[in-house]
Design a protein around this motif. Structure first.
Motif, PDB file in Angstrom:
ATOM      1  N   GLY A 199      16.203   1.190 -15.809  1.00  0.00           N
ATOM      2  CA  GLY A 199      16.978   2.236 -15.156  1.00  0.00           C
ATOM      3  C   GLY A 199      16.144   3.306 -14.493  1.00  0.00           C
ATOM      4  N   LEU A 200      14.844   3.055 -14.312  1.00  0.00           N
ATOM      5  CA  LEU A 200      13.953   4.058 -13.726  1.00  0.00           C
ATOM      6  C   LEU A 200      13.776   3.808 -12.229  1.00  0.00           C
ATOM      7  CD1 LEU A 200      11.276   4.157 -16.563  1.00  0.00           C
ATOM      8  CD2 LEU A 200      13.080   5.835 -16.106  1.00  0.00           C
ATOM      9  N   PRO A 201      13.748   4.874 -11.412  1.00  0.00           N
ATOM     10  CA  PRO A 201      13.647   4.724  -9.957  1.00  0.00           C
ATOM     11  C   PRO A 201      12.222   4.442  -9.512  1.00  0.00           C
ATOM     12  CG  PRO A 201      13.964   7.027 -10.545  1.00  0.00           C
ATOM     13  CD  PRO A 201      13.968   6.258 -11.823  1.00  0.00           C
ATOM     14  N   ALA A 202      11.995   3.272  -8.918  1.00  0.00           N
ATOM     15  CA  ALA A 202      10.655   2.863  -8.505  1.00  0.00           C
ATOM     16  C   ALA A 202      10.695   2.335  -7.075  1.00  0.00           C
ATOM     17  CB  ALA A 202      10.111   1.796  -9.447  1.00  0.00           C
ATOM     18  N   ALA A 203       9.789   2.831  -6.239  1.00  0.00           N
ATOM     19  CA  ALA A 203       9.699   2.430  -4.838  1.00  0.00           C
ATOM     20  C   ALA A 203       8.427   1.625  -4.606  1.00  0.00           C
ATOM     21  CB  ALA A 203       9.706   3.665  -3.932  1.00  0.00           C
ATOM     22  N   TYR A 204       8.456   0.826  -3.540  1.00  0.00           N
ATOM     23  CA  TYR A 204       7.308   0.022  -3.111  1.00  0.00           C
ATOM     24  C   TYR A 204       6.585   0.790  -2.015  1.00  0.00           C
ATOM     25  CZ  TYR A 204       4.871  -4.195  -1.335  1.00  0.00           C
ATOM     26  OH  TYR A 204       3.937  -5.136  -0.928  1.00  0.00           O
ATOM     27  N   VAL A 205       5.270   0.878  -2.113  1.00  0.00           N
ATOM     28  CA  VAL A 205       4.467   1.593  -1.120  1.00  0.00           C
ATOM     29  C   VAL A 205       3.448   0.627  -0.522  1.00  0.00           C
ATOM     30  CG1 VAL A 205       2.992   3.584  -0.644  1.00  0.00           C
ATOM     31  CG2 VAL A 205       4.678   3.691  -2.497  1.00  0.00           C
ATOM     32  N   SER A 206       3.374   0.595   0.809  1.00  0.00           N
ATOM     33  CA  SER A 206       2.316  -0.169   1.470  1.00  0.00           C
ATOM     34  C   SER A 206       1.317   0.800   2.066  1.00  0.00           C
ATOM     35  CB  SER A 206       2.891  -1.068   2.577  1.00  0.00           C
ATOM     36  OG  SER A 206       3.317  -0.289   3.685  1.00  0.00           O
ATOM     37  N   GLY A 207       0.068   0.366   2.144  1.00  0.00           N
ATOM     38  CA  GLY A 207      -0.949   1.251   2.688  1.00  0.00           C
ATOM     39  C   GLY A 207      -2.312   0.607   2.685  1.00  0.00           C
ATOM     40  N   TYR A 208      -3.327   1.457   2.615  1.00  0.00           N
ATOM     41  CA  TYR A 208      -4.711   1.003   2.666  1.00  0.00           C
ATOM     42  C   TYR A 208      -5.490   1.577   1.498  1.00  0.00           C
ATOM     43  CZ  TYR A 208      -3.403   0.285   7.593  1.00  0.00           C
ATOM     44  OH  TYR A 208      -2.770  -0.108   8.743  1.00  0.00           O
ATOM     45  N   LEU A 209      -6.603   0.913   1.193  1.00  0.00           N
ATOM     46  CA  LEU A 209      -7.543   1.388   0.191  1.00  0.00           C
ATOM     47  C   LEU A 209      -8.881   1.692   0.848  1.00  0.00           C
ATOM     48  CD1 LEU A 209      -7.242  -0.918  -2.956  1.00  0.00           C
ATOM     49  CD2 LEU A 209      -6.879   1.541  -2.865  1.00  0.00           C
ATOM     50  N   ARG A 210      -9.556   2.690   0.334  1.00  0.00           N
ATOM     51  CA  ARG A 210     -10.916   2.971   0.764  1.00  0.00           C
ATOM     52  C   ARG A 210     -11.778   1.721   0.602  1.00  0.00           C
ATOM     53  NH1 ARG A 210     -14.300   8.196  -1.285  1.00  0.00           N
ATOM     54  NH2 ARG A 210     -16.385   7.545  -0.698  1.00  0.00           N
ATOM     55  N   THR A 211     -12.423   1.280   1.689  1.00  0.00           N
ATOM     56  CA  THR A 211     -13.179   0.028   1.676  1.00  0.00           C
ATOM     57  C   THR A 211     -14.467   0.139   0.866  1.00  0.00           C
ATOM     58  OG1 THR A 211     -12.283  -0.478   3.865  1.00  0.00           O
ATOM     59  CG2 THR A 211     -14.175  -1.760   3.144  1.00  0.00           C
ATOM     60  N   ILE A 212     -15.198   1.220   1.051  1.00  0.00           N
ATOM     61  CA  ILE A 212     -16.468   1.417   0.353  1.00  0.00           C
ATOM     62  C   ILE A 212     -16.257   2.456  -0.738  1.00  0.00           C
ATOM     63  CG2 ILE A 212     -18.881   2.073   0.581  1.00  0.00           C
ATOM     64  CD1 ILE A 212     -18.674   1.296   3.551  1.00  0.00           C
ATOM     65  N   PRO A 213     -16.377   2.072  -2.012  1.00  0.00           N
ATOM     66  CA  PRO A 213     -16.122   3.020  -3.095  1.00  0.00           C
ATOM     67  C   PRO A 213     -17.240   4.046  -3.220  1.00  0.00           C
ATOM     68  CG  PRO A 213     -16.945   0.967  -3.992  1.00  0.00           C
ATOM     69  CD  PRO A 213     -16.764   0.750  -2.500  1.00  0.00           C
ATOM     70  N   PRO A 214     -16.976   5.149  -3.907  1.00  0.00           N
ATOM     71  CA  PRO A 214     -18.038   6.129  -4.176  1.00  0.00           C
ATOM     72  C   PRO A 214     -19.174   5.487  -4.960  1.00  0.00           C
ATOM     73  CG  PRO A 214     -15.873   7.034  -4.681  1.00  0.00           C
ATOM     74  CD  PRO A 214     -15.674   5.570  -4.435  1.00  0.00           C
ATOM     75  N   PRO A 215     -20.398   6.024  -4.866  1.00  0.00           N
ATOM     76  CA  PRO A 215     -21.543   5.451  -5.590  1.00  0.00           C
ATOM     77  C   PRO A 215     -21.265   5.318  -7.077  1.00  0.00           C
ATOM     78  CG  PRO A 215     -22.277   7.114  -4.032  1.00  0.00           C
ATOM     79  CD  PRO A 215     -20.778   7.188  -4.043  1.00  0.00           C
ATOM     80  N   GLY A 216     -21.613   4.147  -7.595  1.00  0.00           N
ATOM     81  CA  GLY A 216     -21.451   3.909  -9.021  1.00  0.00           C
ATOM     82  C   GLY A 216     -20.080   3.432  -9.442  1.00  0.00           C
ATOM     83  N   GLN A 217     -19.124   3.360  -8.489  1.00  0.00           N
ATOM     84  CA  GLN A 217     -17.787   2.897  -8.834  1.00  0.00           C
ATOM     85  C   GLN A 217     -17.566   1.493  -8.287  1.00  0.00           C
ATOM     86  OE1 GLN A 217     -14.570   5.571  -8.040  1.00  0.00           O
ATOM     87  NE2 GLN A 217     -15.709   7.390  -8.695  1.00  0.00           N
ATOM     88  N   PRO A 218     -16.784   0.656  -8.981  1.00  0.00           N
ATOM     89  CA  PRO A 218     -16.572  -0.722  -8.523  1.00  0.00           C
ATOM     90  C   PRO A 218     -15.680  -0.776  -7.290  1.00  0.00           C
ATOM     91  CG  PRO A 218     -15.182  -0.248 -10.413  1.00  0.00           C
ATOM     92  CD  PRO A 218     -16.093   0.944 -10.247  1.00  0.00           C
ATOM     93  N   ARG A 219     -15.864  -1.825  -6.519  1.00  0.00           N
ATOM     94  CA  ARG A 219     -15.021  -2.055  -5.349  1.00  0.00           C
ATOM     95  C   ARG A 219     -13.610  -2.405  -5.816  1.00  0.00           C
ATOM     96  NH1 ARG A 219     -13.354  -6.227  -2.236  1.00  0.00           N
ATOM     97  NH2 ARG A 219     -13.303  -5.946   0.021  1.00  0.00           N
ATOM     98  N   LEU A 220     -12.601  -1.849  -5.144  1.00  0.00           N
ATOM     99  CA  LEU A 220     -11.221  -2.063  -5.551  1.00  0.00           C
ATOM    100  C   LEU A 220     -10.675  -3.362  -4.972  1.00  0.00           C
ATOM    101  CD1 LEU A 220      -9.868   1.562  -5.045  1.00  0.00           C
ATOM    102  CD2 LEU A 220     -10.625   0.488  -7.162  1.00  0.00           C
TER     103      LEU A 220
END
Length: 292
Positions: A199-220
């Motif tokens: 019964g919870l309201p949830a929407a679908y979102v389309s978009g983009y992700l940052r291609t190059i992650p910050p240093p030391g963080q894994p690629r999404l």
């Protein structure tokens, strides 16, 4: 943060296409923690007609008509977007999920921001008892809605496998759930189905992700194409909060929104009809580069 985004969609047809009518949803949103600075779409062959409108959800929808015979169609979208949003912490106190459910069903507005439009089944997201039961494990009686949604998202991330070849857009949701694999749109649909089943309201979102992650963080996962995540209404005080089950992230500045809807059928970046070739090859390339 300011991003430059390039999204190129190319169709190669086996035979000549004499007519095409396409619907484009490629302009990033302004609002929800981001600001559109510029946007331009170049189409080859050149359309004879281009008309624009805002759909019910506020997405800019462009209708394109091409009458010149062609064997290739190229849609080159370029945008610059500023993003500045801060997600609440996973452990932040939030209203009980049952309270949010009751408030959502009592909503007296039918506008696009009203939660009532996102509590029912939609074309690609049926409410299925097994998925509802799976979601319910994250929502004990009286539990906070933020903690419950974060736990549900984490379980999808750890118990489902990302596999770009496992599904297509027509793969039924029950099959995705049973096999526990798919891509970002599948994981978003599973999470939405579970939330709506409660019964919870949830929407679908389309978009983009940052291609190059910050240093030391894994690629999404999903950074080389359009991405999908979930927006959950958490009450008047918190509003709509983004959850990315593909990467187990609350949405902040690595995500750029294009469109919001009930499921993928409301937000497809490019769709339409053609007259001519029965076979085609589709290629999509996305670059998201940090400018500032």
């Amino acid at each position: 943060m300011i991003y430059d985004i390039r999204h190129v969609t190319t169709y190669a047809y086996e035979g000549a296409v004499s007519f095409a009518r396409c619907t484009l949803r490629l302009e990033p949103l302004s609002g929800h923690g981001q600001r559109l600075m510029s946007h331009h779409v170049e189409i080859r062959p050149r359309p004879i007609e281009r008309t624009m409108r805002r759909d019910f959800f506020g997405t800019l929808t462009e209708s394109v008509v091409i009458e010149a015979p062609h064997r290739h169609l190229r849609i080159d979208s370029r945008s610059r977007v500023e993003v500045a949003r801060k997600a609440p912490g996973r452990a932040v106190q939030s209203p009980a999920w049952e309270r949010i459910r009751d408030i959502a069903f009592g909503a007296n507005s039918l506008g696009p921001a009203s939660p009532i439009g996102y509590v029912f089944a939609s074309p690609l997201v049926p409410v299925l008892a097994p998925i509802t039961a799976y979601a319910a494990a994250s929502f004990p009686r009286g539990g906070g809605i933020l903690a419950g949604a974060a736990d549900f998202m984490h379980r999808i991330r750890t118990q489902f496998r990302y596999d770009a070849k496992a599904t297509v857009i027509s793969t039924p949701l029950n099959e995705v759930f049973e096999n526990r694999h798919g891509v970002c749109q599948d994981f978003a649909h599973v999470m939405i189905a579970g939330l709506r089943g409660l019964g919870l309201p949830a929407a679908y979102v389309s978009g983009y992700l940052r291609t190059i992650p910050p240093p030391g963080q894994p690629r999404l996962e999903g950074a080389d194409a359009t991405h999908a995540w979930v927006s959950l209404w958490c009450g008047e005080a918190l509003g709509w909060i983004g959850f990315d089950p593909t990467n187990d992230l609350l949405v902040e500045n690595d995500h750029i929104m294009i469109a919001i809807g009930r499921d993928f059928s409301d937000v497809s970046p490019v769709d339409g009809i053609i007259v001519g070739s029965p076979k085609q090859k589709l290629n999509v390339a996305v670059d998201v580069l940090l400018v500032e």
